[in-house]
Enzyme design. Structure first.
Site, PDB file in Angstrom:
ATOM      1  N   SER A  23      -8.949   4.075  -6.783  1.00  0.00           N
ATOM      2  CA  SER A  23     -10.006   3.449  -5.981  1.00  0.00           C
ATOM      3  C   SER A  23     -11.161   3.035  -6.880  1.00  0.00           C
ATOM      4  O   SER A  23     -11.822   3.876  -7.488  1.00  0.00           O
ATOM      5  CB  SER A  23     -10.506   4.410  -4.916  1.00  0.00           C
ATOM      6  OG  SER A  23     -11.714   3.906  -4.390  1.00  0.00           O
ATOM      7  N   HIS A  48      -7.095  -0.033  -5.473  1.00  0.00           N
ATOM      8  CA  HIS A  48      -7.582   0.181  -4.104  1.00  0.00           C
ATOM      9  C   HIS A  48      -9.042  -0.257  -4.016  1.00  0.00           C
ATOM     10  O   HIS A  48      -9.869   0.149  -4.834  1.00  0.00           O
ATOM     11  CB  HIS A  48      -7.436   1.668  -3.775  1.00  0.00           C
ATOM     12  CG  HIS A  48      -7.775   2.051  -2.376  1.00  0.00           C
ATOM     13  ND1 HIS A  48      -6.893   1.893  -1.328  1.00  0.00           N
ATOM     14  CD2 HIS A  48      -8.895   2.612  -1.852  1.00  0.00           C
ATOM     15  CE1 HIS A  48      -7.448   2.349  -0.209  1.00  0.00           C
ATOM     16  NE2 HIS A  48      -8.675   2.787  -0.499  1.00  0.00           N
ATOM     17  N   ASP A  50     -12.332  -0.418  -1.702  1.00  0.00           N
ATOM     18  CA  ASP A  50     -12.981   0.174  -0.527  1.00  0.00           C
ATOM     19  C   ASP A  50     -14.189  -0.647  -0.102  1.00  0.00           C
ATOM     20  O   ASP A  50     -15.205  -0.670  -0.801  1.00  0.00           O
ATOM     21  CB  ASP A  50     -13.449   1.597  -0.864  1.00  0.00           C
ATOM     22  CG  ASP A  50     -12.287   2.574  -0.916  1.00  0.00           C
ATOM     23  OD1 ASP A  50     -11.509   2.620   0.046  1.00  0.00           O
ATOM     24  OD2 ASP A  50     -12.183   3.304  -1.931  1.00  0.00           O
ATOM     25  N   MET A  52     -17.156  -1.089   2.587  1.00  0.00           N
ATOM     26  CA  MET A  52     -17.904  -0.323   3.607  1.00  0.00           C
ATOM     27  C   MET A  52     -19.108  -1.131   4.059  1.00  0.00           C
ATOM     28  O   MET A  52     -19.805  -1.723   3.230  1.00  0.00           O
ATOM     29  CB  MET A  52     -18.394   0.992   3.010  1.00  0.00           C
ATOM     30  CG  MET A  52     -17.297   1.840   2.419  1.00  0.00           C
ATOM     31  SD  MET A  52     -18.004   3.315   1.684  1.00  0.00           S
ATOM     32  CE  MET A  52     -16.529   4.068   0.973  1.00  0.00           C
ATOM     33  N   HIS A  81      -9.112  -1.748   1.622  1.00  0.00           N
ATOM     34  CA  HIS A  81      -9.330  -0.772   2.694  1.00  0.00           C
ATOM     35  C   HIS A  81     -10.673  -1.087   3.338  1.00  0.00           C
ATOM     36  O   HIS A  81     -11.725  -0.795   2.778  1.00  0.00           O
ATOM     37  CB  HIS A  81      -9.310   0.642   2.084  1.00  0.00           C
ATOM     38  CG  HIS A  81      -9.655   1.735   3.033  1.00  0.00           C
ATOM     39  ND1 HIS A  81      -9.927   3.026   2.626  1.00  0.00           N
ATOM     40  CD2 HIS A  81      -9.769   1.764   4.383  1.00  0.00           C
ATOM     41  CE1 HIS A  81     -10.203   3.783   3.665  1.00  0.00           C
ATOM     42  NE2 HIS A  81     -10.127   3.038   4.766  1.00  0.00           N
ATOM     43  N   MET A  83     -13.558  -0.481   5.771  1.00  0.00           N
ATOM     44  CA  MET A  83     -14.227   0.528   6.605  1.00  0.00           C
ATOM     45  C   MET A  83     -15.402  -0.184   7.264  1.00  0.00           C
ATOM     46  O   MET A  83     -16.562   0.031   6.905  1.00  0.00           O
ATOM     47  CB  MET A  83     -14.670   1.709   5.729  1.00  0.00           C
ATOM     48  CG  MET A  83     -13.516   2.604   5.311  1.00  0.00           C
ATOM     49  SD  MET A  83     -13.895   3.583   3.839  1.00  0.00           S
ATOM     50  CE  MET A  83     -13.432   2.409   2.571  1.00  0.00           C
ATOM     51  N   MET A 152      -6.389   9.167   6.298  1.00  0.00           N
ATOM     52  CA  MET A 152      -7.528   9.623   5.493  1.00  0.00           C
ATOM     53  C   MET A 152      -7.450  11.144   5.356  1.00  0.00           C
ATOM     54  O   MET A 152      -7.233  11.855   6.336  1.00  0.00           O
ATOM     55  CB  MET A 152      -8.850   9.240   6.160  1.00  0.00           C
ATOM     56  CG  MET A 152      -9.180   7.761   6.163  1.00  0.00           C
ATOM     57  SD  MET A 152      -9.262   6.987   4.523  1.00  0.00           S
ATOM     58  CE  MET A 152     -10.573   7.940   3.745  1.00  0.00           C
ATOM     59  N   GLY A 159     -16.648   8.577  -1.939  1.00  0.00           N
ATOM     60  CA  GLY A 159     -15.703   9.146  -2.890  1.00  0.00           C
ATOM     61  C   GLY A 159     -16.146  10.557  -3.231  1.00  0.00           C
ATOM     62  O   GLY A 159     -17.260  10.981  -2.888  1.00  0.00           O
ATOM     63  N   ASP A 190      -5.512   9.044   1.425  1.00  0.00           N
ATOM     64  CA  ASP A 190      -6.719   8.629   0.706  1.00  0.00           C
ATOM     65  C   ASP A 190      -7.835   9.654   0.888  1.00  0.00           C
ATOM     66  O   ASP A 190      -8.267   9.906   2.013  1.00  0.00           O
ATOM     67  CB  ASP A 190      -7.130   7.251   1.274  1.00  0.00           C
ATOM     68  CG  ASP A 190      -8.374   6.681   0.614  1.00  0.00           C
ATOM     69  OD1 ASP A 190      -8.892   7.294  -0.325  1.00  0.00           O
ATOM     70  OD2 ASP A 190      -8.798   5.593   1.058  1.00  0.00           O
TER      71      ASP A 190
HETATM   72  C1  DX5 Z   1     -13.403   7.004   0.982  1.00  0.00           C
HETATM   73  C2  DX5 Z   1     -12.564   5.920   0.350  1.00  0.00           C
HETATM   74  C3  DX5 Z   1     -11.652   6.459  -0.675  1.00  0.00           C
HETATM   75  C4  DX5 Z   1     -12.376   7.064  -1.869  1.00  0.00           C
HETATM   76  C5  DX5 Z   1     -11.459   8.009  -2.569  1.00  0.00           C
HETATM   77  O1  DX5 Z   1     -14.036   6.498   2.099  1.00  0.00           O
HETATM   78  O2  DX5 Z   1     -11.763   5.285   1.318  1.00  0.00           O
HETATM   79  O3  DX5 Z   1     -10.739   5.475  -1.104  1.00  0.00           O
HETATM   80  O4  DX5 Z   1     -12.819   6.082  -2.743  1.00  0.00           O
HETATM   81  O5  DX5 Z   1     -12.193   8.666  -3.547  1.00  0.00           O
HETATM   82  P1  DX5 Z   1     -11.826  10.146  -4.032  1.00  0.00           P
HETATM   83  O6  DX5 Z   1     -10.441  10.085  -4.562  1.00  0.00           O
HETATM   84  O7  DX5 Z   1     -12.860  10.409  -5.067  1.00  0.00           O
HETATM   85  O8  DX5 Z   1     -11.921  11.030  -2.831  1.00  0.00           O
HETATM   86 ZN    ZN Z   2     -10.071   3.993   0.581  1.00  0.00          ZN
END
Ligand code: DX5
Ligand code: ZN
Length: 230
Positions: A23, A48, A50, A52, A81, A83, A152, A159, A190
């Site tokens: 990610s 990946h 992310d 948000m 991904h 969010m 999830m 993260g 994830d």
């Molecule tokens: C959280 C994200 C994840 C995150 C994973 O909302 O969707 O993809 O970046 O990070 P780690 O592996 O550090 O939990």
């Molecule tokens: Zn993610």
């Protein structure tokens, strides 16, 4: 997407089990090109991405300009991904921006089907995603209509959180249902994945593990990915 292409993609992906998707959220954004280039040289299967919006989750990450930069440097397919609220407003733009797959949360919509269809109409794979507090059985009616599901293993938004152990049972339940119906649907997991728990998450039935901190917050991301695949 033609039937032949569809079958080819699914067959190819099915052969490549136990995949890692680093990610980029955990990368050093001041050196994004170098971070992406390091992953290009690794055995990661995807990158990946992310996204948000500060509404669906209490955090804002990045949007289209970063997606364009990643597309420019990454040789790995971009696994997006989302969010965000109203994913239907944005999925096509992420497809046009070069996503390999586009995922969105089941909780963010009343009707995922038209959104899955509009992503597929762009020739892009889909990933229906749920937070840890959503009953995984809510995914079951859509298992035929999506290429992947994402469970999830932390609450979406940040993260570096700790893996929620109950996720293992949730993975087993979805794996059982996918196998019972003989579907090619892939399972992504994830959040909080690292070299210590990756084996048990794969063993529970996951195909693709997303990992942020465990890859980018280490000295050697390539070696970290190898440890998760070992
Ligand atoms: C959280 C994200 C994840 C995150 C994973 O909302 O969707 O993809 O970046 O990070 P780690 O592996 O550090 O939990
Ligand atoms: Zn993610």
């Amino acid at each position: 997407m033609s039937n032949f292409y569809c079958i080819f993609v699914k067959f190819y992906v099915t052969l490549e089990m136990r995949q890692i998707a680093p990610s980029i959220l955990s990368a050093d954004f001041a050196h994004l090109a170098e971070e992406v280039t390091r992953i290009n040289a690794s055995n990661a299967a995807y990158l990946h991405v992310d996204v948000m919006d500060g509404v669906f989750v209490p955090n804002i990450s990045f949007g289209f300009p970063i997606m364009a930069a990643l597309k420019q440097y990454s040789t790995k397919p971009l696994d997006v991904h989302l969010m965000i609220t109203h994913p239907e407003r944005y999925v096509e733009r992420f497809c046009d921006a070069g996503a390999w797959s586009v995922g969105f949360h089941l909780e963010a919509t009343d009707d995922p089907l038209p959104i899955l269809q509009s992503i597929h109409a762009k020739g892009v794979r889909t990933c229906l995603t749920v937070n840890p507090d959503v009953d995984v059985q809510r995914l079951f009616p859509y298992l035929e209509q999506t290429d992947m599901v994402l469970l999830m293993s932390v609450f979406a938004g940040f993260g570096g959180q700790a893996f929620i152990p109950e996720t293992l049972d949730r993975i087993r339940l979805v794996r059982q249902e996918i196998d019972r119906r003989k579907l090619p649907t892939l399972i992504q997991v994830d959040g909080g994945i690292n070299a210590t728990n990756a084996g048990s998450v794969f063993d529970a039935g996951a195909d693709i593990l997303v990992a942020g901190h465990a890859v980018f917050r280490t000295k050697d991301p390539v070696a970290a990915i190898e440890r998760m695949l070992a």
